[in-house]
Design a protein around this motif. Structure first.
Motif, mmCIF file in Angstrom:
data_model
loop_
_atom_site.group_PDB
_atom_site.id
_atom_site.type_symbol
_atom_site.label_atom_id
_atom_site.label_comp_id
_atom_site.label_asym_id
_atom_site.label_seq_id
_atom_site.Cartn_x
_atom_site.Cartn_y
_atom_site.Cartn_z
ATOM 1 N N ASP A 98 9.390 -25.228 6.218
ATOM 2 C CA ASP A 98 9.499 -24.023 7.048
ATOM 3 C C ASP A 98 10.626 -23.120 6.549
ATOM 4 O O ASP A 98 10.480 -21.895 6.505
ATOM 5 N N TYR A 99 11.742 -23.716 6.176
ATOM 6 C CA TYR A 99 12.878 -22.950 5.668
ATOM 7 C C TYR A 99 12.509 -22.246 4.363
ATOM 8 O O TYR A 99 12.768 -21.051 4.199
ATOM 9 N N VAL A 100 11.920 -22.965 3.440
ATOM 10 C CA VAL A 100 11.524 -22.385 2.154
ATOM 11 C C VAL A 100 10.549 -21.227 2.374
ATOM 12 O O VAL A 100 10.680 -20.163 1.760
ATOM 13 N N LYS A 101 9.595 -21.419 3.269
ATOM 14 C CA LYS A 101 8.605 -20.369 3.561
ATOM 15 C C LYS A 101 9.220 -19.154 4.253
ATOM 16 O O LYS A 101 8.621 -18.082 4.257
ATOM 17 N N SER A 102 10.399 -19.329 4.851
ATOM 18 C CA SER A 102 11.009 -18.228 5.600
ATOM 19 C C SER A 102 11.576 -17.131 4.696
ATOM 20 O O SER A 102 11.871 -16.034 5.164
ATOM 21 N N PHE A 103 11.724 -17.413 3.414
ATOM 22 C CA PHE A 103 12.268 -16.421 2.498
ATOM 23 C C PHE A 103 11.191 -15.429 2.077
ATOM 24 O O PHE A 103 10.063 -15.821 1.765
ATOM 25 N N GLN A 104 11.570 -14.161 2.067
ATOM 26 C CA GLN A 104 10.673 -13.103 1.615
ATOM 27 C C GLN A 104 10.795 -12.978 0.093
ATOM 28 O O GLN A 104 11.860 -13.227 -0.479
ATOM 29 N N ALA A 105 9.709 -12.563 -0.535
ATOM 30 C CA ALA A 105 9.729 -12.362 -1.986
ATOM 31 C C ALA A 105 10.860 -11.420 -2.392
ATOM 32 O O ALA A 105 11.528 -11.644 -3.409
ATOM 33 N N SER A 106 11.109 -10.406 -1.595
ATOM 34 C CA SER A 106 12.150 -9.425 -1.930
ATOM 35 C C SER A 106 13.544 -10.042 -1.969
ATOM 36 O O SER A 106 14.442 -9.515 -2.622
ATOM 37 N N GLN A 107 13.742 -11.172 -1.299
ATOM 38 C CA GLN A 107 15.038 -11.851 -1.324
ATOM 39 C C GLN A 107 15.258 -12.632 -2.618
ATOM 40 O O GLN A 107 16.398 -12.859 -3.024
ATOM 41 N N ILE A 108 14.174 -13.068 -3.236
ATOM 42 C CA ILE A 108 14.247 -13.956 -4.400
ATOM 43 C C ILE A 108 13.948 -13.224 -5.702
ATOM 44 O O ILE A 108 14.578 -13.498 -6.730
ATOM 45 N N ASP A 109 13.012 -12.295 -5.670
ATOM 46 C CA ASP A 109 12.632 -11.589 -6.899
ATOM 47 C C ASP A 109 13.816 -10.812 -7.448
ATOM 48 O O ASP A 109 14.623 -10.250 -6.705
ATOM 49 N N GLY A 110 13.952 -10.854 -8.760
ATOM 50 C CA GLY A 110 15.082 -10.209 -9.410
ATOM 51 C C GLY A 110 16.287 -11.115 -9.564
ATOM 52 O O GLY A 110 17.348 -10.673 -10.015
ATOM 53 N N SER A 111 16.141 -12.374 -9.199
ATOM 54 C CA SER A 111 17.276 -13.302 -9.271
ATOM 55 C C SER A 111 17.378 -14.029 -10.608
ATOM 56 O O SER A 111 18.201 -14.932 -10.757
ATOM 57 N N GLU A 112 16.596 -13.604 -11.587
ATOM 58 C CA GLU A 112 16.591 -14.291 -12.884
ATOM 59 C C GLU A 112 17.989 -14.423 -13.482
ATOM 60 O O GLU A 112 18.330 -15.447 -14.074
ATOM 61 N N ASP A 113 18.797 -13.376 -13.358
ATOM 62 C CA ASP A 113 20.126 -13.370 -13.967
ATOM 63 C C ASP A 113 21.258 -13.605 -12.965
ATOM 64 O O ASP A 113 22.424 -13.509 -13.331
ATOM 65 N N ARG A 114 20.904 -13.911 -11.703
ATOM 66 C CA ARG A 114 21.943 -14.180 -10.697
ATOM 67 C C ARG A 114 22.762 -15.397 -11.130
ATOM 68 O O ARG A 114 22.218 -16.405 -11.579
ATOM 69 N N ALA A 115 24.061 -15.318 -10.994
ATOM 70 C CA ALA A 115 24.931 -16.442 -11.318
ATOM 71 C C ALA A 115 24.810 -17.501 -10.227
ATOM 72 O O ALA A 115 24.972 -17.207 -9.046
ATOM 73 N N ILE A 116 24.477 -18.701 -10.628
ATOM 74 C CA ILE A 116 24.367 -19.842 -9.723
ATOM 75 C C ILE A 116 25.410 -20.867 -10.161
ATOM 76 O O ILE A 116 25.418 -21.297 -11.320
ATOM 77 N N VAL A 117 26.283 -21.242 -9.238
ATOM 78 C CA VAL A 117 27.319 -22.225 -9.534
ATOM 79 C C VAL A 117 27.137 -23.399 -8.574
ATOM 80 O O VAL A 117 27.138 -23.218 -7.357
#
Length: 168
Positions: A98-117
């Motif tokens: 349910d949590y995973v499904k709650s995210f909208q595409a617009s929140q995740i798309d474009g995150s290819e280069d986001r820094a993840i630590v």
């Protein structure tokens, strides 16, 4: 046509966790048929230095919830590792799906280069969003789903490749 980060993450995590849920249901039925208490089955390991079944499921769900949240640039929800029954593990999987499904595409798309630590016991791991998704989070989830499958299969549960793949 290109594949977006949301297309490469959300449905893959949902399918993997849904298949894990199915595998656990078959494992639970096997344990019940053999009069093996949940607490015993959930502590089963393939080998002494590997984590037990319960931890495999917890880590698989943590990989999914953590990844989508980090790709979206938010802190993942906390899901305490307190499960001691198959039903509690099923509820955990449902909560994470349910949590995973709650995210909208617009929140995740474009995150290819986001820094993840990631702060690990051994130190920090640094990724771009794309490297984190494809090189860490997805392989991590599938490793722990596969290990769950293997533990239950070795314990005698009637599982086959289609249970893992979800072709039911």
């Amino acid at each position: 046509m290109s594949l977006s980060m949301s297309q490469a993450s959300v449905p893959v995590f949902v399918r993997g966790l849904s298949n894990l849920k199915h595998v656990l249901q078959k494992g639970q039925a096997h344990a019940k048929a053999k009069n093996v208490p949940d607490e015993v089955m959930l502590q089963t390991r393939l080998i002494a230095d590997m984590l037990p079944l319960v931890k495999q499921v917890q880590i698989a769900t943590d990989a999914a919830k953590g990844c989508v949240a980090r790709l979206a640039g938010v802190e993942p929800i906390a899901v305490p590792d307190v499960e001691v029954t198959f039903d509690e593990l099923q509820a955990r999987i449902d909560k994470v799906i349910d949590y995973v499904k709650s995210f909208q595409a617009s929140q995740i798309d474009g995150s290819e280069d986001r820094a993840i630590v990631l702060k690990m016991r051994s130190g920090e791991l640094n990724f771009t969003g794309q490297d984190y998704l494809f090189g860490f989070a997805l392989p991590n989830m599938f490793f722990h789903i596969s290990t769950t499958y293997a533990i239950l299969r070795e314990a005698g549960a009637e599982l086959g490749k289609n249970d893992y793949l979800g072709n039911r």
